[in-house]
Design a protein around this motif. Structure first.
Motif, PDB file in Angstrom:
ATOM      1  N   PHE A  61       0.813  -1.207   0.000  1.00  0.00           N
ATOM      2  CA  PHE A  61       0.000   0.000   0.000  1.00  0.00           C
ATOM      3  C   PHE A  61       0.852   1.263   0.000  1.00  0.00           C
ATOM      4  O   PHE A  61       0.547   2.230  -0.697  1.00  0.00           O
ATOM      5  CB  PHE A  61      -0.965   0.007   1.187  1.00  0.00           C
ATOM      6  CG  PHE A  61      -2.153  -0.877   0.972  1.00  0.00           C
ATOM      7  CD1 PHE A  61      -3.083  -0.593  -0.005  1.00  0.00           C
ATOM      8  CD2 PHE A  61      -2.334  -2.003   1.746  1.00  0.00           C
ATOM      9  CE1 PHE A  61      -4.179  -1.408  -0.217  1.00  0.00           C
ATOM     10  CE2 PHE A  61      -3.423  -2.835   1.548  1.00  0.00           C
ATOM     11  CZ  PHE A  61      -4.349  -2.538   0.564  1.00  0.00           C
ATOM     12  N   LEU A  62       1.932   1.265   0.774  1.00  0.00           N
ATOM     13  CA  LEU A  62       2.776   2.457   0.815  1.00  0.00           C
ATOM     14  C   LEU A  62       3.484   2.686  -0.505  1.00  0.00           C
ATOM     15  O   LEU A  62       3.657   3.831  -0.929  1.00  0.00           O
ATOM     16  CB  LEU A  62       3.796   2.347   1.947  1.00  0.00           C
ATOM     17  CG  LEU A  62       3.195   2.469   3.335  1.00  0.00           C
ATOM     18  CD1 LEU A  62       4.242   2.156   4.386  1.00  0.00           C
ATOM     19  CD2 LEU A  62       2.627   3.852   3.548  1.00  0.00           C
ATOM     20  N   THR A  63       3.888   1.625  -1.181  1.00  0.00           N
ATOM     21  CA  THR A  63       4.520   1.773  -2.487  1.00  0.00           C
ATOM     22  C   THR A  63       3.542   2.400  -3.473  1.00  0.00           C
ATOM     23  O   THR A  63       3.903   3.303  -4.238  1.00  0.00           O
ATOM     24  CB  THR A  63       5.019   0.414  -3.005  1.00  0.00           C
ATOM     25  OG1 THR A  63       5.955  -0.114  -2.068  1.00  0.00           O
ATOM     26  CG2 THR A  63       5.670   0.550  -4.358  1.00  0.00           C
ATOM     27  N   LEU A  64       2.297   1.954  -3.441  1.00  0.00           N
ATOM     28  CA  LEU A  64       1.295   2.534  -4.345  1.00  0.00           C
ATOM     29  C   LEU A  64       0.979   3.986  -3.989  1.00  0.00           C
ATOM     30  O   LEU A  64       0.892   4.847  -4.868  1.00  0.00           O
ATOM     31  CB  LEU A  64       0.019   1.692  -4.316  1.00  0.00           C
ATOM     32  CG  LEU A  64       0.136   0.298  -4.923  1.00  0.00           C
ATOM     33  CD1 LEU A  64      -1.128  -0.500  -4.661  1.00  0.00           C
ATOM     34  CD2 LEU A  64       0.416   0.390  -6.405  1.00  0.00           C
ATOM     35  N   ILE A  65       0.802   4.265  -2.714  1.00  0.00           N
ATOM     36  CA  ILE A  65       0.436   5.618  -2.293  1.00  0.00           C
ATOM     37  C   ILE A  65       1.579   6.601  -2.531  1.00  0.00           C
ATOM     38  O   ILE A  65       1.396   7.654  -3.153  1.00  0.00           O
ATOM     39  CB  ILE A  65       0.010   5.617  -0.813  1.00  0.00           C
ATOM     40  CG1 ILE A  65      -1.298   4.845  -0.648  1.00  0.00           C
ATOM     41  CG2 ILE A  65      -0.129   7.036  -0.285  1.00  0.00           C
ATOM     42  CD1 ILE A  65      -1.632   4.506   0.795  1.00  0.00           C
ATOM     43  N   ILE A  66       2.775   6.263  -2.073  1.00  0.00           N
ATOM     44  CA  ILE A  66       3.908   7.171  -2.231  1.00  0.00           C
ATOM     45  C   ILE A  66       4.316   7.240  -3.698  1.00  0.00           C
ATOM     46  O   ILE A  66       4.707   8.296  -4.194  1.00  0.00           O
ATOM     47  CB  ILE A  66       5.067   6.758  -1.307  1.00  0.00           C
ATOM     48  CG1 ILE A  66       4.623   6.990   0.135  1.00  0.00           C
ATOM     49  CG2 ILE A  66       6.336   7.532  -1.621  1.00  0.00           C
ATOM     50  CD1 ILE A  66       5.579   6.551   1.187  1.00  0.00           C
ATOM     51  N   THR A  68       2.284   7.129  -6.213  1.00  0.00           N
ATOM     52  CA  THR A  68       1.332   8.059  -6.828  1.00  0.00           C
ATOM     53  C   THR A  68       1.711   9.504  -6.539  1.00  0.00           C
ATOM     54  O   THR A  68       1.700  10.355  -7.435  1.00  0.00           O
ATOM     55  CB  THR A  68      -0.095   7.769  -6.314  1.00  0.00           C
ATOM     56  OG1 THR A  68      -0.432   6.434  -6.638  1.00  0.00           O
ATOM     57  CG2 THR A  68      -1.099   8.732  -6.905  1.00  0.00           C
ATOM     58  N   ILE A  69       2.072   9.782  -5.300  1.00  0.00           N
ATOM     59  CA  ILE A  69       2.469  11.146  -4.924  1.00  0.00           C
ATOM     60  C   ILE A  69       3.725  11.574  -5.685  1.00  0.00           C
ATOM     61  O   ILE A  69       3.812  12.695  -6.196  1.00  0.00           O
ATOM     62  CB  ILE A  69       2.677  11.239  -3.401  1.00  0.00           C
ATOM     63  CG1 ILE A  69       1.348  11.044  -2.678  1.00  0.00           C
ATOM     64  CG2 ILE A  69       3.318  12.568  -3.014  1.00  0.00           C
ATOM     65  CD1 ILE A  69       1.466  10.834  -1.188  1.00  0.00           C
ATOM     66  N   THR A  96      11.577   8.946  -2.784  1.00  0.00           N
ATOM     67  CA  THR A  96      10.734   7.750  -2.763  1.00  0.00           C
ATOM     68  C   THR A  96      11.234   6.751  -1.722  1.00  0.00           C
ATOM     69  O   THR A  96      10.447   6.223  -0.925  1.00  0.00           O
ATOM     70  CB  THR A  96      10.707   7.086  -4.155  1.00  0.00           C
ATOM     71  OG1 THR A  96      10.244   8.032  -5.110  1.00  0.00           O
ATOM     72  CG2 THR A  96       9.809   5.863  -4.161  1.00  0.00           C
ATOM     73  N   SER A 107       3.886   2.545   9.801  1.00  0.00           N
ATOM     74  CA  SER A 107       2.696   1.716   9.587  1.00  0.00           C
ATOM     75  C   SER A 107       2.844   0.329  10.216  1.00  0.00           C
ATOM     76  O   SER A 107       1.890  -0.208  10.763  1.00  0.00           O
ATOM     77  CB  SER A 107       2.388   1.595   8.095  1.00  0.00           C
ATOM     78  OG  SER A 107       3.424   0.931   7.421  1.00  0.00           O
TER      79      SER A 107
END
Length: 130
Positions: A61-66, A68-69, A96, A107
């Motif tokens: 989830f963090l890879t996807l969220i960060i 995207t940012i 990143t 998390s």
């Protein structure tokens, strides 16, 4: 005669566990053995930290969220000033990595605290036979 003092330790909140790497039971700063690796046991209260399973969910989830940012930032930077590719590599690669590792520690700490607080365990479809 004075009443004996009770040493009831208030367990830390999930935010305290995440920010300070505290044991979810006693509050000692013994949760992590490395940057994102958990210790096997708490050195103070002997809580078996290795028994908890946070899995790979936080990392995904963090890879996807960060990611995207970072992509929004990279596209915005490209469209506004169009820097050469080496600027993107020097800027976004460390941001990143730092973002994911820092957020992963937070998390995972919060998740293990919630697992301890809610006495979470692996799900079962059938009750075991006695």
């Amino acid at each position: 005669m004075a009443a004996p003092e009770t040493s009831a330790v208030t367990p830390p909140t999930p935010i305290q566990v995440a920010l300070h790497g505290q044991c979810p039971r006693c509050g000692a700063k013994t949760l992590f053995a490395g940057i994102t690796n958990f210790a096997d046991r708490c050195a103070v209260c002997d809580l078996d930290i290795g028994a908890f399973n946070v899995g790979d969910g936080p990392a995904a989830f963090l890879t996807l969220i960060i990611g995207t940012i970072v992509m929004i930032g990279a596209v915005t930077l490209t469209l506004t000033i169009a820097p050469p590719i080496w600027v993107h590599l020097l800027l976004w690669t460390p941001l990143t990595a730092i973002g994911i590792i820092g957020a992963l520690r937070l998390s995972k700490g919060a998740l293990i605290s919630l697992e301890y607080r809610n006495a979470a365990h692996e799900g079962q479809l059938k009750k075991p036979k006695p």
